[in-house]
Scaffold this motif. Structure first.
Motif, PDB file in Angstrom:
ATOM      1  N   ALA A 185       6.433  55.668  36.541  1.00 54.86           N
ATOM      2  CA  ALA A 185       5.485  55.260  35.498  1.00 54.86           C
ATOM      3  C   ALA A 185       4.343  56.262  35.379  1.00 54.86           C
ATOM      4  O   ALA A 185       3.927  56.605  34.263  1.00 54.86           O
ATOM      5  CB  ALA A 185       4.943  53.863  35.796  1.00 54.86           C
ATOM      6  N   CYS A 186       3.854  56.747  36.495  1.00 51.24           N
ATOM      7  CA  CYS A 186       2.768  57.730  36.477  1.00 51.24           C
ATOM      8  C   CYS A 186       3.230  59.030  35.828  1.00 51.24           C
ATOM      9  O   CYS A 186       2.528  59.584  34.968  1.00 51.24           O
ATOM     10  CB  CYS A 186       2.266  57.979  37.898  1.00 51.24           C
ATOM     11  SG  CYS A 186       0.958  59.230  37.990  1.00 51.24           S
ATOM     12  N   ILE A 187       4.404  59.506  36.203  1.00 52.95           N
ATOM     13  CA  ILE A 187       4.931  60.747  35.627  1.00 52.95           C
ATOM     14  C   ILE A 187       5.153  60.570  34.118  1.00 52.95           C
ATOM     15  O   ILE A 187       4.831  61.462  33.321  1.00 52.95           O
ATOM     16  CB  ILE A 187       6.235  61.177  36.331  1.00 52.95           C
ATOM     17  CG1 ILE A 187       5.996  61.452  37.822  1.00 52.95           C
ATOM     18  CG2 ILE A 187       6.871  62.383  35.640  1.00 52.95           C
ATOM     19  CD1 ILE A 187       5.014  62.546  38.133  1.00 52.95           C
ATOM     20  N   GLY A 188       5.660  59.411  33.717  1.00 56.86           N
ATOM     21  CA  GLY A 188       5.835  59.122  32.298  1.00 56.86           C
ATOM     22  C   GLY A 188       4.511  59.113  31.553  1.00 56.86           C
ATOM     23  O   GLY A 188       4.409  59.639  30.435  1.00 56.86           O
ATOM     24  N   TYR A 189       3.493  58.528  32.170  1.00 50.03           N
ATOM     25  CA  TYR A 189       2.159  58.511  31.581  1.00 50.03           C
ATOM     26  C   TYR A 189       1.629  59.940  31.412  1.00 50.03           C
ATOM     27  O   TYR A 189       1.095  60.301  30.354  1.00 50.03           O
ATOM     28  CB  TYR A 189       1.213  57.693  32.462  1.00 50.03           C
ATOM     29  CG  TYR A 189      -0.236  57.871  32.131  1.00 50.03           C
ATOM     30  CD1 TYR A 189      -0.815  57.198  31.055  1.00 50.03           C
ATOM     31  CD2 TYR A 189      -1.049  58.714  32.890  1.00 50.03           C
ATOM     32  CE1 TYR A 189      -2.159  57.372  30.743  1.00 50.03           C
ATOM     33  CE2 TYR A 189      -2.383  58.893  32.584  1.00 50.03           C
ATOM     34  CZ  TYR A 189      -2.935  58.221  31.516  1.00 50.03           C
ATOM     35  OH  TYR A 189      -4.257  58.402  31.207  1.00 50.03           O
ATOM     36  N   LEU A 190       1.783  60.753  32.458  1.00 50.55           N
ATOM     37  CA  LEU A 190       1.294  62.130  32.381  1.00 50.55           C
ATOM     38  C   LEU A 190       2.012  62.922  31.289  1.00 50.55           C
ATOM     39  O   LEU A 190       1.394  63.732  30.602  1.00 50.55           O
ATOM     40  CB  LEU A 190       1.466  62.827  33.741  1.00 50.55           C
ATOM     41  CG  LEU A 190       0.583  62.289  34.873  1.00 50.55           C
ATOM     42  CD1 LEU A 190       0.979  62.940  36.197  1.00 50.55           C
ATOM     43  CD2 LEU A 190      -0.883  62.484  34.584  1.00 50.55           C
ATOM     44  N   ALA A 191       3.311  62.660  31.121  1.00 52.58           N
ATOM     45  CA  ALA A 191       4.076  63.357  30.094  1.00 52.58           C
ATOM     46  C   ALA A 191       3.672  62.890  28.699  1.00 52.58           C
ATOM     47  O   ALA A 191       3.403  63.710  27.812  1.00 52.58           O
ATOM     48  CB  ALA A 191       5.572  63.127  30.305  1.00 52.58           C
ATOM     49  N   ALA A 192       3.610  61.586  28.505  1.00 58.98           N
ATOM     50  CA  ALA A 192       3.369  61.037  27.169  1.00 58.98           C
ATOM     51  C   ALA A 192       1.902  61.094  26.744  1.00 58.98           C
ATOM     52  O   ALA A 192       1.595  61.477  25.613  1.00 58.98           O
ATOM     53  CB  ALA A 192       3.869  59.594  27.113  1.00 58.98           C
ATOM     54  N   GLU A 193       1.011  60.703  27.639  1.00 63.55           N
ATOM     55  CA  GLU A 193      -0.402  60.580  27.266  1.00 63.55           C
ATOM     56  C   GLU A 193      -1.220  61.841  27.531  1.00 63.55           C
ATOM     57  O   GLU A 193      -2.201  62.085  26.863  1.00 63.55           O
ATOM     58  CB  GLU A 193      -1.039  59.400  28.014  1.00 63.55           C
ATOM     59  CG  GLU A 193      -0.375  58.062  27.725  1.00 63.55           C
ATOM     60  CD  GLU A 193      -0.526  57.613  26.284  1.00 63.55           C
ATOM     61  OE1 GLU A 193      -1.570  57.908  25.672  1.00 63.55           O
ATOM     62  OE2 GLU A 193       0.405  56.967  25.772  1.00 63.55           O
ATOM     63  N   LYS A 194      -0.818  62.592  28.528  1.00 57.49           N
ATOM     64  CA  LYS A 194      -1.583  63.787  28.905  1.00 57.49           C
ATOM     65  C   LYS A 194      -0.855  65.086  28.564  1.00 57.49           C
ATOM     66  O   LYS A 194      -1.332  66.163  28.887  1.00 57.49           O
ATOM     67  CB  LYS A 194      -1.902  63.765  30.405  1.00 57.49           C
ATOM     68  CG  LYS A 194      -2.738  62.576  30.849  1.00 57.49           C
ATOM     69  CD  LYS A 194      -4.115  62.656  30.259  1.00 57.49           C
ATOM     70  CE  LYS A 194      -4.991  61.533  30.788  1.00 57.49           C
ATOM     71  NZ  LYS A 194      -6.342  61.607  30.229  1.00 57.49           N
ATOM     72  N   SER A 195       0.326  64.958  27.962  1.00 56.37           N
ATOM     73  CA  SER A 195       1.115  66.120  27.520  1.00 56.37           C
ATOM     74  C   SER A 195       1.417  67.110  28.644  1.00 56.37           C
ATOM     75  O   SER A 195       1.390  68.324  28.432  1.00 56.37           O
ATOM     76  CB  SER A 195       0.413  66.843  26.367  1.00 56.37           C
ATOM     77  OG  SER A 195       0.219  65.963  25.296  1.00 56.37           O
ATOM     78  N   HIS A 196       1.693  66.596  29.841  1.00 57.41           N
ATOM     79  CA  HIS A 196       2.056  67.486  30.942  1.00 57.41           C
ATOM     80  C   HIS A 196       3.416  68.102  30.684  1.00 57.41           C
ATOM     81  O   HIS A 196       4.359  67.419  30.279  1.00 57.41           O
ATOM     82  CB  HIS A 196       2.078  66.712  32.265  1.00 57.41           C
ATOM     83  CG  HIS A 196       0.738  66.566  32.886  1.00 57.41           C
ATOM     84  ND1 HIS A 196       0.552  66.485  34.238  1.00 57.41           N
ATOM     85  CD2 HIS A 196      -0.506  66.482  32.353  1.00 57.41           C
ATOM     86  CE1 HIS A 196      -0.727  66.360  34.515  1.00 57.41           C
ATOM     87  NE2 HIS A 196      -1.392  66.344  33.382  1.00 57.41           N
ATOM     88  N   ALA A 197       3.515  69.376  30.925  1.00 53.56           N
ATOM     89  CA  ALA A 197       4.777  70.100  30.747  1.00 53.56           C
ATOM     90  C   ALA A 197       5.788  69.648  31.799  1.00 53.56           C
ATOM     91  O   ALA A 197       5.422  69.080  32.827  1.00 53.56           O
ATOM     92  CB  ALA A 197       4.528  71.594  30.873  1.00 53.56           C
ATOM     93  N   ALA A 198       7.048  69.941  31.537  1.00 53.38           N
ATOM     94  CA  ALA A 198       8.123  69.535  32.441  1.00 53.38           C
ATOM     95  C   ALA A 198       7.902  70.072  33.850  1.00 53.38           C
ATOM     96  O   ALA A 198       8.114  69.356  34.839  1.00 53.38           O
ATOM     97  CB  ALA A 198       9.471  69.999  31.899  1.00 53.38           C
ATOM     98  N   ASN A 199       7.454  71.312  33.979  1.00 51.39           N
ATOM     99  CA  ASN A 199       7.226  71.884  35.304  1.00 51.39           C
ATOM    100  C   ASN A 199       6.106  71.146  36.039  1.00 51.39           C
ATOM    101  O   ASN A 199       6.208  70.895  37.244  1.00 51.39           O
ATOM    102  CB  ASN A 199       6.911  73.380  35.208  1.00 51.39           C
ATOM    103  CG  ASN A 199       6.919  74.039  36.565  1.00 51.39           C
ATOM    104  OD1 ASN A 199       7.860  73.873  37.340  1.00 51.39           O
ATOM    105  ND2 ASN A 199       5.867  74.771  36.864  1.00 51.39           N
ATOM    106  N   SER A 200       5.044  70.789  35.328  1.00 51.55           N
ATOM    107  CA  SER A 200       3.954  70.024  35.941  1.00 51.55           C
ATOM    108  C   SER A 200       4.444  68.664  36.408  1.00 51.55           C
ATOM    109  O   SER A 200       4.040  68.173  37.469  1.00 51.55           O
ATOM    110  CB  SER A 200       2.803  69.830  34.952  1.00 51.55           C
ATOM    111  OG  SER A 200       2.218  71.064  34.646  1.00 51.55           O
TER     112      SER A 200
END
Length: 135
Positions: free
Chosen positions: A21-36
């Motif tokens: 859930a945290c990784i999903g949040y970072l990807a969706a809401e914070k636009s973290h790149a795949a490597n991050s």
């Protein structure tokens, strides 16, 4: 031979759903790149695996900053981590516990005062006279 027999872990890390859930949040809401996302997942998985043999730390609500400091110290000394790797671990933990606090899963964010190590700043090599002329 089973997967576990080849050096792979048989069961998922603690808090797999929370980490997802945290990784999903970072990807969706914070636009973290795949490597991050991969770096954060690896860091959080390593913390979860470190906590697995410690039943008193299985409940995220009881983990304290002293537990995080012990984990980081063991990682730094046992794995001889470079400052940049230690910084990545701390940032991932800050993302995770901040996320858990915003979601109401933990009573407070225990990473708020966890300091991120300063990385050395290096000056670039200066150019010699012939290199400067060629520019």
């Amino acid at each position: 031979m089973s997967k576990a027999g080849r050096g792979q872990r048989a069961e998922p890390p603690l808090w797999a759903a929370e980490i997802d859930a945290c990784i999903g949040y970072l990807a969706a809401e914070k636009s973290h790149a795949a490597n991050s996302q991969l770096v954060n997942r690896a860091a959080l998985d390593s913390f979860a695996w470190w906590c697995r043999p410690k039943p008193e730390l299985h409940d995220l609500r009881v983990i304290q900053q002293k537990d995080l400091r012990r984990f980081l110290k063991e990682q730094r000394e046992g794995r001889d981590l470079a400052p940049a790797s230690l910084k990545s671990l701390i940032i991932a933990l800050r993302h995770f516990f901040g996320f858990l606090h915003r979601e109401g899963d933990v009573p407070r964010d225990i990473t708020e005062t966890l300091e991120i190590p300063k990385l050395p700043q290096y000056l670039p090599d200066s150019l010699d006279e012939s290199s400067r002329r060629s520019i």
